[in-house]
Design a protein around this motif. Structure first.
Motif, short mmCIF file in Angstrom:
data_model
loop_
_atom_site.label_atom_id
_atom_site.label_comp_id
_atom_site.label_asym_id
_atom_site.label_seq_id
_atom_site.Cartn_x
_atom_site.Cartn_y
_atom_site.Cartn_z
N ARG A 1 -11.25 -41.01 -13.42
CA ARG A 1 -11.94 -40.05 -14.28
C ARG A 1 -11.88 -38.65 -13.66
NH1 ARG A 1 -16.44 -42.93 -15.51
NH2 ARG A 1 -17.41 -42.38 -13.54
N LYS A 2 -12.06 -38.58 -12.35
CA LYS A 2 -11.98 -37.30 -11.64
C LYS A 2 -10.59 -36.68 -11.80
CE LYS A 2 -13.28 -35.12 -7.34
NZ LYS A 2 -14.29 -34.34 -8.03
N VAL A 3 -9.55 -37.49 -11.70
CA VAL A 3 -8.18 -37.01 -11.87
C VAL A 3 -7.99 -36.44 -13.29
CG1 VAL A 3 -5.75 -37.73 -11.99
CG2 VAL A 3 -7.20 -38.53 -10.12
N ALA A 4 -8.47 -37.15 -14.29
CA ALA A 4 -8.34 -36.69 -15.67
C ALA A 4 -9.10 -35.38 -15.88
CB ALA A 4 -8.85 -37.76 -16.63
N CYS A 5 -10.29 -35.29 -15.35
CA CYS A 5 -11.10 -34.07 -15.49
C CYS A 5 -10.45 -32.91 -14.75
CB CYS A 5 -12.52 -34.32 -15.01
SG CYS A 5 -13.44 -35.42 -16.11
N ASN A 6 -9.86 -33.18 -13.62
CA ASN A 6 -9.17 -32.12 -12.87
C ASN A 6 -7.97 -31.59 -13.62
OD1 ASN A 6 -11.02 -32.00 -10.80
ND2 ASN A 6 -9.87 -33.37 -9.47
N ARG A 7 -7.30 -32.45 -14.41
CA ARG A 7 -6.20 -31.97 -15.26
C ARG A 7 -6.71 -30.92 -16.24
NH1 ARG A 7 -4.63 -37.55 -16.00
NH2 ARG A 7 -5.69 -37.49 -18.02
N VAL A 8 -7.86 -31.21 -16.85
CA VAL A 8 -8.45 -30.29 -17.82
C VAL A 8 -8.95 -29.03 -17.12
CG1 VAL A 8 -10.30 -29.99 -19.52
CG2 VAL A 8 -8.97 -32.12 -19.46
N ARG A 9 -9.58 -29.18 -15.99
CA ARG A 9 -10.04 -28.00 -15.24
C ARG A 9 -8.86 -27.10 -14.85
NH1 ARG A 9 -14.04 -31.85 -13.30
NH2 ARG A 9 -16.07 -31.03 -13.93
N LYS A 10 -7.75 -27.72 -14.49
CA LYS A 10 -6.55 -26.95 -14.13
C LYS A 10 -6.04 -26.15 -15.33
CE LYS A 10 -2.57 -26.06 -11.87
NZ LYS A 10 -2.07 -24.94 -12.61
N LEU A 11 -6.11 -26.74 -16.51
CA LEU A 11 -5.70 -26.02 -17.72
C LEU A 11 -6.55 -24.76 -17.90
CD1 LEU A 11 -5.24 -29.04 -20.13
CD2 LEU A 11 -3.43 -27.47 -19.39
N PHE A 12 -7.88 -24.89 -17.72
CA PHE A 12 -8.72 -23.70 -17.84
C PHE A 12 -8.41 -22.72 -16.72
CE2 PHE A 12 -12.32 -21.14 -16.56
CZ PHE A 12 -12.41 -20.34 -17.69
N ASP A 13 -8.19 -23.21 -15.52
CA ASP A 13 -7.85 -22.32 -14.39
C ASP A 13 -6.61 -21.50 -14.71
OD1 ASP A 13 -10.02 -23.40 -13.07
OD2 ASP A 13 -8.82 -24.56 -11.65
N ASP A 14 -5.63 -22.11 -15.37
CA ASP A 14 -4.42 -21.38 -15.75
C ASP A 14 -4.74 -20.23 -16.71
OD1 ASP A 14 -2.99 -23.12 -14.15
OD2 ASP A 14 -2.21 -24.30 -15.84
N THR B 1 -18.19 -26.10 -15.51
CA THR B 1 -19.27 -26.54 -14.61
C THR B 1 -19.82 -27.93 -14.92
OG1 THR B 1 -20.96 -25.44 -15.95
CG2 THR B 1 -19.99 -24.16 -14.15
N SER B 2 -19.41 -28.53 -16.03
CA SER B 2 -19.87 -29.88 -16.36
C SER B 2 -19.40 -30.87 -15.30
CB SER B 2 -19.30 -30.31 -17.71
OG SER B 2 -19.75 -29.49 -18.74
N SER B 3 -20.18 -31.90 -15.12
CA SER B 3 -19.80 -32.96 -14.17
C SER B 3 -18.59 -33.72 -14.74
CB SER B 3 -20.96 -33.93 -13.96
OG SER B 3 -21.16 -34.69 -15.13
N ASP B 4 -17.96 -34.51 -13.90
CA ASP B 4 -16.83 -35.32 -14.36
C ASP B 4 -17.25 -36.27 -15.48
OD1 ASP B 4 -15.14 -34.09 -12.56
OD2 ASP B 4 -15.27 -35.68 -11.07
N THR B 5 -18.40 -36.87 -15.32
CA THR B 5 -18.88 -37.79 -16.34
C THR B 5 -19.10 -37.07 -17.67
OG1 THR B 5 -19.95 -39.18 -14.67
CG2 THR B 5 -20.72 -39.44 -16.94
N GLN B 6 -19.72 -35.90 -17.61
CA GLN B 6 -19.98 -35.14 -18.83
C GLN B 6 -18.68 -34.65 -19.46
OE1 GLN B 6 -22.49 -32.25 -16.92
NE2 GLN B 6 -24.36 -33.28 -17.55
N LEU B 7 -17.77 -34.14 -18.63
CA LEU B 7 -16.50 -33.64 -19.15
C LEU B 7 -15.67 -34.79 -19.73
CD1 LEU B 7 -14.62 -31.26 -19.60
CD2 LEU B 7 -13.82 -31.53 -17.25
N ALA B 8 -15.70 -35.95 -19.11
CA ALA B 8 -14.95 -37.10 -19.61
C ALA B 8 -15.42 -37.49 -21.01
CB ALA B 8 -15.09 -38.28 -18.66
N ILE B 9 -16.70 -37.39 -21.26
CA ILE B 9 -17.23 -37.68 -22.60
C ILE B 9 -16.59 -36.75 -23.61
CG2 ILE B 9 -19.29 -37.56 -24.07
CD1 ILE B 9 -20.91 -38.43 -21.55
N VAL B 10 -16.54 -35.47 -23.30
CA VAL B 10 -15.98 -34.48 -24.21
C VAL B 10 -14.48 -34.72 -24.40
CG1 VAL B 10 -15.56 -32.01 -24.58
CG2 VAL B 10 -17.75 -32.79 -23.67
#
Length: 89
Positions: free
Chosen positions: A48-61, A77-86
């Protein structure tokens, strides 16, 4: 995000960041979508952390490309659990 009970630093700003990450992914010329989470990733904390980091990287770009709009330290700033839900929706 709000309906899911997500209480990040600022849910409205986080939603904007997530939408920008989604737009970044959809406008990419890459063959594979990065804005996703598989059921297996969702179920496993490390994956889940890996998947969320992919999305965070997109925003970082996006952030790094528009430094006149975003602070260099701005992030989802959402937690991994919260971001995974979204992401899973």
């Amino acid at each position: 995000m709000y309906r899911q009970g997500i209480d990040s630093e600022d849910v409205a700003l986080d939603m904007t960041r997530v939408i920008l990450a989604k737009i970044e992914d959809e406008s990419s010329s890459k063959e594979e979508c990065e804005f996703h989470i598989t059921p297996e990733e969702y179920a496993d904390k490390a994956a889940r952390k890996v998947a969320c980091n992919r999305v965070r990287k997109l925003f970082d770009d996006v952030r790094d490309r528009y430094l006149d709009v975003f602070s260099p330290t701005e992030e989802i700033t959402s937690s991994d659990t919260q971001l995974a839900i979204v992401i899973s929706q």
